[in-house]
Each structure stands twice: as C-alpha cells, then as structure tokens.
Design an enzyme around this catalytic site. Structure first.
Site, PDB file in Angstrom:
ATOM      1  N   SER A  50       0.790  -1.109  -0.084  1.00 11.17           N
ATOM      2  CA  SER A  50      -0.180   0.163   0.004  1.00 11.17           C
ATOM      3  C   SER A  50       0.723   1.240   0.148  1.00 11.17           C
ATOM      4  O   SER A  50       1.964   1.180   0.759  1.00 11.17           O
ATOM      5  CB  SER A  50      -1.041  -0.109   1.378  1.00 11.17           C
ATOM      6  N   TYR A 102      -1.072  -0.610  10.171  1.00  9.42           N
ATOM      7  CA  TYR A 102      -1.470  -1.065   8.930  1.00  9.42           C
ATOM      8  C   TYR A 102      -0.316  -0.472   8.180  1.00  9.42           C
ATOM      9  O   TYR A 102       0.312  -1.559   7.341  1.00  9.42           O
ATOM     10  CB  TYR A 102      -2.565  -0.630   8.551  1.00  9.42           C
TER      11      TYR A 102
HETATM   12  P1  NAP Z   1     -11.454  -5.630   0.650  1.00 10.53           P
HETATM   13  O1  NAP Z   1     -12.255  -5.197  -0.282  1.00 10.53           O
HETATM   14  O2  NAP Z   1     -11.723  -5.376   2.247  1.00 10.53           O
HETATM   15  O3  NAP Z   1     -11.476  -7.170   0.644  1.00 10.53           O
HETATM   16  C1  NAP Z   1     -10.915  -8.128   1.366  1.00 10.53           C
HETATM   17  C2  NAP Z   1     -10.642  -9.463   1.021  1.00 10.53           C
HETATM   18  O4  NAP Z   1      -9.756 -10.048   1.838  1.00 10.53           O
HETATM   19  C3  NAP Z   1     -12.084 -10.156   0.907  1.00 10.53           C
HETATM   20  O5  NAP Z   1     -11.868 -10.995  -0.147  1.00 10.53           O
HETATM   21  C4  NAP Z   1     -11.827 -10.891   2.421  1.00 10.53           C
HETATM   22  O6  NAP Z   1     -12.636 -12.176   2.499  1.00 10.53           O
HETATM   23  C5  NAP Z   1     -10.503 -11.296   2.543  1.00 10.53           C
HETATM   24  N1  NAP Z   1     -10.044 -11.255   3.923  1.00 10.53           N
HETATM   25  C6  NAP Z   1     -10.241 -10.373   4.826  1.00 10.53           C
HETATM   26  N2  NAP Z   1      -9.497 -10.916   6.232  1.00 10.53           N
HETATM   27  C7  NAP Z   1      -8.970 -12.011   5.498  1.00 10.53           C
HETATM   28  C8  NAP Z   1      -8.100 -12.767   6.347  1.00 10.53           C
HETATM   29  N3  NAP Z   1      -7.734 -12.887   7.668  1.00 10.53           N
HETATM   30  N4  NAP Z   1      -7.648 -14.034   5.543  1.00 10.53           N
HETATM   31  C9  NAP Z   1      -7.987 -14.259   4.212  1.00 10.53           C
HETATM   32  N5  NAP Z   1      -8.622 -13.477   3.633  1.00 10.53           N
HETATM   33  C10 NAP Z   1      -9.328 -12.174   4.441  1.00 10.53           C
HETATM   34  O7  NAP Z   1      -9.922  -5.280   0.654  1.00 10.53           O
HETATM   35  P2  NAP Z   1      -9.096  -4.532  -0.727  1.00 10.53           P
HETATM   36  O8  NAP Z   1      -9.618  -3.017  -0.533  1.00 10.53           O
HETATM   37  O9  NAP Z   1      -9.675  -5.368  -1.958  1.00 10.53           O
HETATM   38  O10 NAP Z   1      -7.871  -4.883  -0.173  1.00 10.53           O
HETATM   39  C11 NAP Z   1      -7.023  -5.947  -0.848  1.00 10.53           C
HETATM   40  C12 NAP Z   1      -5.629  -5.654  -0.533  1.00 10.53           C
HETATM   41  O11 NAP Z   1      -5.071  -4.545  -1.046  1.00 10.53           O
HETATM   42  C13 NAP Z   1      -5.317  -5.661   1.035  1.00 10.53           C
HETATM   43  O12 NAP Z   1      -4.119  -6.244   1.227  1.00 10.53           O
HETATM   44  C14 NAP Z   1      -5.175  -3.999   1.040  1.00 10.53           C
HETATM   45  O13 NAP Z   1      -4.322  -3.805   2.201  1.00 10.53           O
HETATM   46  C15 NAP Z   1      -4.572  -3.656  -0.187  1.00 10.53           C
HETATM   47  N6  NAP Z   1      -4.657  -2.292  -0.349  1.00 10.53           N
HETATM   48  C16 NAP Z   1      -6.049  -1.975  -0.421  1.00 10.53           C
HETATM   49  C17 NAP Z   1      -6.322  -0.260  -0.678  1.00 10.53           C
HETATM   50  C18 NAP Z   1      -7.672   0.289  -0.896  1.00 10.53           C
HETATM   51  O14 NAP Z   1      -7.821   1.222  -1.201  1.00 10.53           O
HETATM   52  N7  NAP Z   1      -8.518  -0.436  -1.188  1.00 10.53           N
HETATM   53  C19 NAP Z   1      -5.328   0.507  -0.854  1.00 10.53           C
HETATM   54  C20 NAP Z   1      -3.759  -0.020  -0.525  1.00 10.53           C
HETATM   55  C21 NAP Z   1      -3.699  -1.215  -0.558  1.00 10.53           C
HETATM   56  P3  NAP Z   1     -14.125 -12.198   2.906  1.00 10.53           P
HETATM   57  O15 NAP Z   1     -15.019 -11.847   1.528  1.00 10.53           O
HETATM   58  O16 NAP Z   1     -14.415 -13.680   3.234  1.00 10.53           O
HETATM   59  O17 NAP Z   1     -14.141 -11.217   4.037  1.00 10.53           O
END
Ligand code: NAP
Length: 248
Positions: A143, A157
């Site tokens: 991130s 985080y």
């Molecule tokens: P999200 O919409 O919250 O989706 C999270 C996903 O991860 C869901 O499929 C969830 O499964 C799964 N998950 C949550 N906790 C878990 C665990 N303990 N073990 C295995 N799976 C788990 O997240 P996202 O925004 O797509 O983020 C994905 C990645 O990108 C993360 O690493 C995040 O830090 C990174 N990121 C995101 C952003 C942003 O702005 N969105 C920015 C920078 C980095 P369930 O559906 O079963 O709950």
C-alpha cells in the site's frame, strides 16, 4: 494464455475479486481464497465459470497456518501452481498508536505480514526449481501507506505494509535464481469495502482531492497491474514495487 493455477488470498471481494476474474480471462485456473464470505467467493467462481474459466473457492483465514496449508493442498489438487497473489489484508478502526491494543496489532501483523510470508513459503516450495518446480510469480499487495505512514489513522497497517515492501525485495533476491519472480503493488485509494471495514465507508472519496489525479482508483485498475506482473510480459521484473496510486 496459461493453464497454470493462481492462488489469490482474499479473492472473494475488492481487489482480489477483480484479480481473480482478470487472471481467469488470461487462462489461469483460479483458487479463490476467502475468510468468511462464502457467498461472495461462490459468486466469483460463478462469474469465471460463466466465461468458461476454471475456479474453486477455498476458505482460508491467512492468520491461521492450518488454513494456509489447506489452501495450498486444494491448489495442488487443482493443477500446477504458477502464481500466488498475496492479496488478503485488513485495516483496523481509525486510531492513534497510544490507543491500540496488543490484540489489534498482533492480528494486523498475523494477517498482513505473517500470512503473506507463510503463503509465499508454500508457493516457493512448489514453484522453486530448487524444489523441482517449474518457476512462477509471487505478487504482494502492499500500500502507499508504507510510504505515508498513515498517522492518526492506522500506523500499524502502514507498518505491516512496510514489512511487505522489505519482504518483496528480500524474497525476490532469495529466489531470483530459482525461476521465481517476486513483486509488490502499492495501491493508493481504491474504491473497495476495506474502508467500511475500518469504520469509514467514504474514506476513499473523502481523501480523493489529495490524489494528484484527483480521483480514487478502481479494483480493476489494480487487477490489471497484477495480471501483468504474473504474465511473461513482466519476465524481467523482480524485487520490484509498483505504485498504482494516481500519483499519490
Ligand atoms: P476488501 O475489499 O476489504 O476485501 C478483502 C478481501 O480479503 C476479502 O476477499 C476478504 O474475504 C479477504 N480477507 C479479509 N481478511 C482475511 C483474512 N484474515 N484471511 C484471508 N482473507 C481475508 O480489501 P481490498 O480493498 O480489496 O484490499 C485488498 C488488498 O489491497 C489488501 O492487502 C489491502 O491492504 C490492499 N490495499 C487496498 C487499498 C484500498 O484502498 N482498497 C489500498 C492499498 C492497499 P471475505 O470476503 O471472506 O471477507
């Protein structure tokens, strides 16, 4: 096109979901990991199968080593592993460090850091030529928080993503001679449900004025970068960290 297996942790929603669908469209057999939302994972599998792709949903909380071993066992039964996308990640509620509990910090590190390293361990055991494998790619979701530090929001985080950056560089060097490339993507503000899980559903939109491109990104824009990194088009890219953040 490839017929290899890609394991995507957290493939049921957000960036992981978009990556699963994009990888399937390039021929990957997709293992959709999910933590608890079976319906969302099944929907991703259905979307892929409707386009004649191959996918399975496997429950895996990456904070639990037993789940990780089961995830990779399922992947072994599905085909030859060619890529891992360490996508699963969590944020905590907005908080200062002097308000954080040990339990919160330990869970953050267990999921975002230890989980990613353990998944990579299992992938290296299968893909490394040192272990008789045919090579492959590991992409870690970091991130821009690793650069910004996320003060008064979630420094824990940000620190977990700093660890992912270091891990990407180190593991990339460690296995560069074994047919495995390792890269990370640093997304900026992306429109997913992660912000709601941190208690701020409108966080991305609210902060979009701070992005040089003046907008949030989409999960598809991150997925496009991931599928490029796991493709042969990125064949000379390793130990690299790519910002996909609208300039943030
Ligand atoms: P999200 O919409 O919250 O989706 C999270 C996903 O991860 C869901 O499929 C969830 O499964 C799964 N998950 C949550 N906790 C878990 C665990 N303990 N073990 C295995 N799976 C788990 O997240 P996202 O925004 O797509 O983020 C994905 C990645 O990108 C993360 O690493 C995040 O830090 C990174 N990121 C995101 C952003 C942003 O702005 N969105 C920015 C920078 C980095 P369930 O559906 O079963 O709950």
């Amino acid at each position: 096109m490839t017929d290899k297996v890609v394991v995507i942790t957290g493939g049921s929603r957000g960036i992981g979901r978009a990556t699963a669908i994009a990888a399937a469209s390039r021929g990957f057999r997709v293992v959709v990991g999910y933590a608890s939302n079976l319906a969302a994972a099944n929907e991703v599998v259905s979307i892929i199968e409707a386009k004649n792709g191959k996918a399975i949903a496997v429950k895996c909380d990456v904070g639990n080593e037993h789940d990780i071993l089961a995830l990779f066992k399922a992947a072994d039964e599905f085909g030859t592993l060619g890529a891992l996308v360490n996508n699963a990640g969590i944020v905590g509620p907005t908080s200062r460090v002097d308000e954080m509990s040990a339990e919160r910090i330990q869970r953050m590190m267990a999921v975002n850091v230890t989980g990613s390293i353990l998944c990579a361990r299992e992938a290296v055991k299968r893909m490394s030529t040192r272990h008789g494998g045919k090579g492959g790619v590991i992409v870690n979701l970091s991130s821009v928080a690793s650069k910004l530090g996320s003060p008064s929001t979630y420094v824990d985080y940000a620190a977990s993503k700093g660890a992912i950056d270091s891990f990407t560089i180190g593991l990339g060097h460690e296995v560069a001679g074994e047919g495995i490339r390792v890269a990370a993507i640093r997304p900026g503000l992306i429109d997913t449900e992660i912000h709601a899980s941190g208690g701020e559903p409108d966080r991305a939109q609210r902060l979009s004025h701070m992005v040089p491109m003046k907008r949030v990104g989409t999960a598809d824009e991150i997925a496009n970068a991931v599928v490029w990194l796991i493709s042969d088009e990125a064949s000379y890219v390793t130990s690299a960290i790519l910002d996909v953040s609208g300039g943030r």
